[in-house]
Design a protein around this motif. Structure first.
Motif: not given
Length: 80
Positions: A16-35
């Motif tokens: 979940r920490d990796a998902v949250q960090r990636l979700a903060e990148a421009p153009g990403f959200g939680v769904d796209s980070a999870t995928q």
């Protein structure tokens, strides 16, 4: 469908920490980070180089057009 989503959520709980960090990148959200994390893993350890990962994902640096003709805009596969 709900059972599948719960299963995926449980599987990604450890990341979940990796998902949250990636979700903060421009153009990403939680769904796209999870995928993305589900497909390549939290460290993308299956890929030895960044260009290899980019090739597998199929990202492109830009779109080439000449005389209104679009050229292939997918990065070529890295061989090696």
């Amino acid at each position: 469908m709900q059972i599948l989503e719960q299963s995926i959520g449980q599987g990604l709980q450890a990341h979940r920490d990796a998902v949250q960090r990636l979700a903060e990148a421009p153009g990403f959200g939680v769904d796209s980070a999870t995928q993305a994390i589900a497909e390549v893993g939290p460290t993308a350890g299956s890929f030895s180089t960044a260009p290899e990962l980019c090739s597998w994902v199929g990202v492109c640096a830009g779109r080439e057009e000449s005389a209104e003709v679009s050229k292939i805009n997918r990065s070529p596969r890295v061989t090696g």
